[in-house]
Design a protein around this motif. Structure first.
Motif, PDB file in Angstrom:
ATOM      1  N   UNK A 123      -2.862  -2.172 -13.955  1.00 48.96           N
ATOM      2  CA  UNK A 123      -4.192  -2.763 -14.461  1.00 48.96           C
ATOM      3  C   UNK A 123      -5.189  -2.997 -13.525  1.00 48.96           C
ATOM      4  N   UNK A 124      -6.292  -2.919 -13.696  1.00 46.74           N
ATOM      5  CA  UNK A 124      -7.470  -3.060 -12.777  1.00 46.74           C
ATOM      6  C   UNK A 124      -7.461  -4.796 -12.557  1.00 46.74           C
ATOM      7  N   UNK A 125      -8.050  -4.923 -11.378  1.00 44.06           N
ATOM      8  CA  UNK A 125      -8.298  -6.463 -11.227  1.00 44.06           C
ATOM      9  C   UNK A 125      -9.096  -6.970 -11.611  1.00 44.06           C
ATOM     10  N   UNK A 126      -9.236  -8.019 -12.447  1.00 45.33           N
ATOM     11  CA  UNK A 126     -10.208  -8.725 -13.331  1.00 45.33           C
ATOM     12  C   UNK A 126     -10.701  -9.932 -12.243  1.00 45.33           C
ATOM     13  N   UNK A 127     -10.315 -10.585 -11.468  1.00 45.88           N
ATOM     14  CA  UNK A 127     -10.829 -11.748 -10.771  1.00 45.88           C
ATOM     15  C   UNK A 127     -11.508 -11.140  -9.620  1.00 45.88           C
ATOM     16  N   UNK A 128     -12.699 -11.653  -9.309  1.00 47.51           N
ATOM     17  CA  UNK A 128     -13.545 -11.157  -8.156  1.00 47.51           C
ATOM     18  C   UNK A 128     -12.951 -11.126  -6.898  1.00 47.51           C
ATOM     19  N   UNK A 129     -12.191 -11.957  -6.325  1.00 46.38           N
ATOM     20  CA  UNK A 129     -11.494 -11.858  -4.994  1.00 46.38           C
ATOM     21  C   UNK A 129     -10.400 -12.699  -4.969  1.00 46.38           C
ATOM     22  N   UNK A 130      -9.264 -12.004  -4.042  1.00 40.44           N
ATOM     23  CA  UNK A 130      -8.181 -12.201  -4.179  1.00 40.44           C
ATOM     24  C   UNK A 130      -7.267 -11.883  -5.453  1.00 40.44           C
ATOM     25  N   UNK A 131      -7.565 -10.796  -6.075  1.00 39.70           N
ATOM     26  CA  UNK A 131      -6.968 -10.548  -7.360  1.00 39.70           C
ATOM     27  C   UNK A 131      -5.661  -9.982  -7.344  1.00 39.70           C
ATOM     28  N   UNK A 132      -5.179  -9.350  -6.169  1.00 35.32           N
ATOM     29  CA  UNK A 132      -3.970  -8.623  -6.271  1.00 35.32           C
ATOM     30  C   UNK A 132      -3.132  -9.125  -5.035  1.00 35.32           C
ATOM     31  N   UNK A 133      -1.855  -9.265  -5.452  1.00 33.36           N
ATOM     32  CA  UNK A 133      -0.891  -9.792  -4.104  1.00 33.36           C
ATOM     33  C   UNK A 133       0.361  -8.855  -4.105  1.00 33.36           C
ATOM     34  N   UNK A 134       0.639  -8.264  -2.887  1.00 31.61           N
ATOM     35  CA  UNK A 134       1.904  -7.514  -2.757  1.00 31.61           C
ATOM     36  C   UNK A 134       2.617  -8.382  -1.812  1.00 31.61           C
ATOM     37  N   UNK A 135       4.062  -8.767  -2.265  1.00 27.35           N
ATOM     38  CA  UNK A 135       4.899  -9.365  -1.335  1.00 27.35           C
ATOM     39  C   UNK A 135       5.814  -8.352  -0.782  1.00 27.35           C
ATOM     40  N   UNK A 136       6.026  -8.488   0.299  1.00 23.98           N
ATOM     41  CA  UNK A 136       6.979  -7.377   0.906  1.00 23.98           C
ATOM     42  C   UNK A 136       7.757  -8.155   2.139  1.00 23.98           C
ATOM     43  N   UNK A 137       8.752  -7.112   2.687  1.00 22.25           N
ATOM     44  CA  UNK A 137       9.591  -7.507   3.599  1.00 22.25           C
ATOM     45  C   UNK A 137       9.633  -6.389   4.672  1.00 22.25           C
ATOM     46  N   UNK A 138       9.510  -6.652   6.007  1.00 18.56           N
ATOM     47  CA  UNK A 138       9.633  -5.873   6.975  1.00 18.56           C
ATOM     48  C   UNK A 138      10.484  -6.350   8.250  1.00 18.56           C
ATOM     49  N   UNK A 139      10.614  -5.493   8.956  1.00 22.60           N
ATOM     50  CA  UNK A 139      11.534  -5.942  10.421  1.00 22.60           C
ATOM     51  C   UNK A 139      12.762  -5.003  10.508  1.00 22.60           C
ATOM     52  N   UNK A 140      13.352  -5.063  11.752  1.00 16.76           N
ATOM     53  CA  UNK A 140      14.578  -4.247  11.741  1.00 16.76           C
ATOM     54  C   UNK A 140      15.889  -4.898  11.246  1.00 16.76           C
ATOM     55  N   UNK A 141      15.870  -6.154  10.977  1.00 16.35           N
ATOM     56  CA  UNK A 141      16.936  -6.670  10.434  1.00 16.35           C
ATOM     57  C   UNK A 141      16.887  -8.108  10.762  1.00 16.35           C
ATOM     58  N   UNK A 142      18.214  -9.010  10.008  1.00 16.84           N
ATOM     59  CA  UNK A 142      18.431 -10.245  10.104  1.00 16.84           C
ATOM     60  C   UNK A 142      18.906 -10.701  11.163  1.00 16.84           C
ATOM     61  N   UNK A 143      19.449  -9.955  12.080  1.00 17.04           N
ATOM     62  CA  UNK A 143      20.245 -10.199  13.363  1.00 17.04           C
ATOM     63  C   UNK A 143      19.695  -9.679  14.528  1.00 17.04           C
ATOM     64  N   UNK A 144      19.614 -10.609  15.503  1.00 22.02           N
ATOM     65  CA  UNK A 144      18.953 -10.379  16.927  1.00 22.02           C
ATOM     66  C   UNK A 144      19.487  -8.959  17.172  1.00 22.02           C
ATOM     67  N   UNK A 145      20.640  -8.800  17.232  1.00 17.29           N
ATOM     68  CA  UNK A 145      20.969  -7.315  18.026  1.00 17.29           C
ATOM     69  C   UNK A 145      20.558  -6.121  16.737  1.00 17.29           C
ATOM     70  N   UNK A 146      19.958  -6.460  15.751  1.00 18.26           N
ATOM     71  CA  UNK A 146      19.391  -5.261  15.219  1.00 18.26           C
ATOM     72  C   UNK A 146      17.959  -4.924  15.802  1.00 18.26           C
ATOM     73  N   UNK A 147      17.190  -5.697  16.437  1.00 23.47           N
ATOM     74  CA  UNK A 147      16.147  -5.363  17.040  1.00 23.47           C
ATOM     75  C   UNK A 147      16.699  -4.380  18.238  1.00 23.47           C
TER      76      UNK A 147
END
Length: 191
Positions: A123-147
């Motif tokens: 759907x198209x954004x209706x609000x003039x500003x800050x109308x769309x939010x995308x939450x996501x996860x990044x990183x090599x992993x949850x443990x230090x040794x996964x870096x």
């Protein structure tokens, strides 16, 4: 597009005890400083490599859908290494959020970046500003040794450099030994 950190890393890729051993520091009175140097080194190297080392949650906020969504039904999430999309929300004119159903898009990693492919036009954004939010996860992993180990060594090397140079005149350049360790992981910007 405006990125916002919504869930900081739960751990650092290098533990305090590991950094103290690297620095050959036995006393505990400098622990807060060493911990701060670890965090600063991680953040500096994340900025240099354009990668996020440990699992963290981010939100991209858009005023309207980028042209790629309208023309190709796809959206690039320019953070790496991409792990997953948690939610996509669109705000209506009165400020009420509506979640886009997860079955209407597919999220995957391509060249470490996130790629969201929509099966139906969102759907198209209706609000003039800050109308769309995308939450996501990044990183090599949850443990230090996964870096990857070279990035962990780069953090330790940078912590040691700053530890030895504390109180000296500021030098903005990263040491060549740190650059050599981190350079293979550096993502290039497209011109």
């Amino acid at each position: 597009m405006r990125p916002m950190l919504i869930g900081a890393p739960a751990i650092e890729p290098v533990a305090l005890a590991e950094a103290k051993s690297w620095l050959r520091e036995d006393a505990s009175d400098e622990d807060p400083l060493i911990q701060a140097l670890i965090v600063s080194a991680r953040m500096t190297l994340e900025a240099y490599t354009r990668r996020l080392f440990v699992t963290q949650s981010w939100r991209l906020v858009y005023d309207a859908w980028p042209k790629s969504v309208a023309t190709a039904s796809r959206l690039i999430i320019p953070f790496a290494p991409f792990r997953s999309v948690g939610a996509i929300r669109i705000y209506d004119a009165s400020g009420v959020a509506k979640a886009i159903e997860p079955q209407s898009y597919r999220a995957s990693a391509a060249n470490d970046e996130g790629r969201v492919i929509f099966s139906v036009t969102p759907p198209a954004a209706e609000r003039g500003a800050d109308a769309i939010e995308i939450d996501f996860t990044v990183g090599y992993g949850d443990l230090a040794n996964e870096t990857p180990e070279p990035l962990r060594r780069a953090i330790l090397t940078l912590v040691a450099h700053w530890w030895e140079k504390r109180g000296d005149e500021a030098d903005d350049a990263l040491p060549s030994s740190v650059l050599q360790l981190a350079a293979p992981f550096r993502r290039r910007r497209l011109s």
